[in-house]
Design a protein around this motif. Sequence first.
Motif, PDB file in Angstrom:
ATOM      1  N   LYS A 190      64.950  36.982  60.546  1.00 44.01           N
ATOM      2  CA  LYS A 190      64.367  36.543  59.272  1.00 44.01           C
ATOM      3  C   LYS A 190      62.913  36.987  59.161  1.00 44.01           C
ATOM      4  CE  LYS A 190      64.733  33.243  55.875  1.00 44.01           C
ATOM      5  NZ  LYS A 190      65.528  33.542  54.719  1.00 44.01           N
ATOM      6  N   SER A 191      62.179  36.998  60.276  1.00 42.79           N
ATOM      7  CA  SER A 191      60.750  37.348  60.244  1.00 42.79           C
ATOM      8  C   SER A 191      60.523  38.824  59.916  1.00 42.79           C
ATOM      9  CB  SER A 191      60.086  37.013  61.574  1.00 42.79           C
ATOM     10  OG  SER A 191      60.487  37.911  62.586  1.00 42.79           O
ATOM     11  N   LYS A 192      61.545  39.636  60.050  1.00 48.01           N
ATOM     12  CA  LYS A 192      61.410  41.070  59.768  1.00 48.01           C
ATOM     13  C   LYS A 192      61.554  41.394  58.272  1.00 48.01           C
ATOM     14  CE  LYS A 192      61.954  42.694  64.224  1.00 48.01           C
ATOM     15  NZ  LYS A 192      60.965  41.909  64.883  1.00 48.01           N
ATOM     16  N   LYS A 193      61.950  40.414  57.462  1.00 44.88           N
ATOM     17  CA  LYS A 193      62.128  40.655  56.032  1.00 44.88           C
ATOM     18  C   LYS A 193      60.787  40.995  55.366  1.00 44.88           C
ATOM     19  CE  LYS A 193      64.786  38.084  53.521  1.00 44.88           C
ATOM     20  NZ  LYS A 193      65.419  36.927  52.875  1.00 44.88           N
ATOM     21  N   GLN A 194      60.870  41.771  54.344  1.00 43.81           N
ATOM     22  CA  GLN A 194      59.674  42.178  53.602  1.00 43.81           C
ATOM     23  C   GLN A 194      59.211  41.038  52.685  1.00 43.81           C
ATOM     24  OE1 GLN A 194      58.016  45.044  54.104  1.00 43.81           O
ATOM     25  NE2 GLN A 194      59.498  45.374  55.739  1.00 43.81           N
ATOM     26  N   PRO A 195      57.922  41.035  52.319  1.00 38.80           N
ATOM     27  CA  PRO A 195      57.423  40.009  51.386  1.00 38.80           C
ATOM     28  C   PRO A 195      58.196  40.043  50.072  1.00 38.80           C
ATOM     29  CG  PRO A 195      55.605  41.266  52.330  1.00 38.80           C
ATOM     30  CD  PRO A 195      56.872  41.943  52.759  1.00 38.80           C
ATOM     31  N   ASP A 196      58.317  38.873  49.465  1.00 43.11           N
ATOM     32  CA  ASP A 196      58.964  38.781  48.166  1.00 43.11           C
ATOM     33  C   ASP A 196      58.174  37.802  47.291  1.00 43.11           C
ATOM     34  OD1 ASP A 196      59.672  36.263  49.102  1.00 43.11           O
ATOM     35  OD2 ASP A 196      61.735  36.815  49.527  1.00 43.11           O
ATOM     36  N   GLU A 197      58.759  37.364  46.195  1.00 47.83           N
ATOM     37  CA  GLU A 197      58.044  36.478  45.275  1.00 47.83           C
ATOM     38  C   GLU A 197      57.769  35.108  45.869  1.00 47.83           C
ATOM     39  OE1 GLU A 197      60.335  36.347  41.702  1.00 47.83           O
ATOM     40  OE2 GLU A 197      60.106  38.486  41.329  1.00 47.83           O
ATOM     41  N   VAL A 198      58.641  34.624  46.722  1.00 46.70           N
ATOM     42  CA  VAL A 198      58.454  33.300  47.324  1.00 46.70           C
ATOM     43  C   VAL A 198      57.486  33.359  48.503  1.00 46.70           C
ATOM     44  CG1 VAL A 198      59.633  31.388  48.475  1.00 46.70           C
ATOM     45  CG2 VAL A 198      60.753  32.584  46.581  1.00 46.70           C
ATOM     46  N   TYR A 199      57.697  34.328  49.402  1.00 46.01           N
ATOM     47  CA  TYR A 199      56.840  34.494  50.572  1.00 46.01           C
ATOM     48  C   TYR A 199      56.045  35.786  50.411  1.00 46.01           C
ATOM     49  CZ  TYR A 199      59.746  30.848  52.590  1.00 46.01           C
ATOM     50  OH  TYR A 199      60.397  29.672  52.831  1.00 46.01           O
ATOM     51  N   THR A 200      54.922  35.676  49.728  1.00 43.98           N
ATOM     52  CA  THR A 200      54.161  36.873  49.374  1.00 43.98           C
ATOM     53  C   THR A 200      53.510  37.531  50.591  1.00 43.98           C
ATOM     54  OG1 THR A 200      52.257  35.485  48.844  1.00 43.98           O
ATOM     55  CG2 THR A 200      53.721  36.103  47.026  1.00 43.98           C
ATOM     56  N   GLY A 245      55.053  37.637  53.508  1.00 44.10           N
ATOM     57  CA  GLY A 245      56.153  38.032  54.382  1.00 44.10           C
ATOM     58  C   GLY A 245      56.722  36.843  55.140  1.00 44.10           C
ATOM     59  N   TYR A 246      57.567  37.152  56.079  1.00 42.27           N
ATOM     60  CA  TYR A 246      58.299  36.125  56.815  1.00 42.27           C
ATOM     61  C   TYR A 246      57.896  36.064  58.286  1.00 42.27           C
ATOM     62  CZ  TYR A 246      61.474  35.771  52.821  1.00 42.27           C
ATOM     63  OH  TYR A 246      61.997  35.564  51.586  1.00 42.27           O
ATOM     64  N   ALA A 247      56.774  36.654  58.647  1.00 37.89           N
ATOM     65  CA  ALA A 247      56.390  36.771  60.056  1.00 37.89           C
ATOM     66  C   ALA A 247      56.254  35.424  60.752  1.00 37.89           C
ATOM     67  CB  ALA A 247      55.086  37.549  60.182  1.00 37.89           C
ATOM     68  N   ARG A 248      55.898  34.387  60.053  1.00 37.80           N
ATOM     69  CA  ARG A 248      55.729  33.067  60.673  1.00 37.80           C
ATOM     70  C   ARG A 248      57.042  32.447  61.148  1.00 37.80           C
ATOM     71  NH1 ARG A 248      50.337  31.712  61.543  1.00 37.80           N
ATOM     72  NH2 ARG A 248      49.121  32.603  59.871  1.00 37.80           N
TER      73      ARG A 248
END
Length: 163
Positions: free
Chosen positions: A61-71, A73-76
């Motif tokens: 999940k942390s590898k996903k690119q930023p989107d509108e909800v998590y600007t 990204g998902y690194a956390r």
Amino acid sequence: MKKKKHKSEQNILIAFLLNLSFAIFEFIGGLFTNSIAIISDSIHDIGDALSIGASYFLERKSKKQPDEVYTYGYARFSVLGSLITTVILLFGSFAVIYNAVIRIFKPTPINYNGMIVFAIIGVIAGFLGVNAFYQYVLMSLPLIWRMVLMIVTYLPIALVPFC
């Protein structure tokens, strides 16, 4: 590169499933034999399996690119996996300590023959797991290091019957 990444993710998933299956089997064996040692090891193994599973899922999940909800990204999510692992292992440790203290003051009979059977099954499962690990992961190491690691790992397993 894509195929190699997929293969490593598949191996992590297989490790999770095998570890969880054996941990559940071991927990049932600990209840059957009334052994706090086997139960505590199974709780540790269940914690490891759940940690592997959570880390696997959250790392992906942390590898996903930023989107509108998590600007940002998902690194956390990767850090969240570490937190979950810590909580699982702490909870398991406290549960084992609590039950061990109770057993000090109220000892219960233990099925030693059953413990030996589960110990033998555990050694076999460990041997198979280590063997699979060596076949896939360690083939990239030089031959001398593979030999050293095999001796260090298999020697204690080979000596178990003589203890």
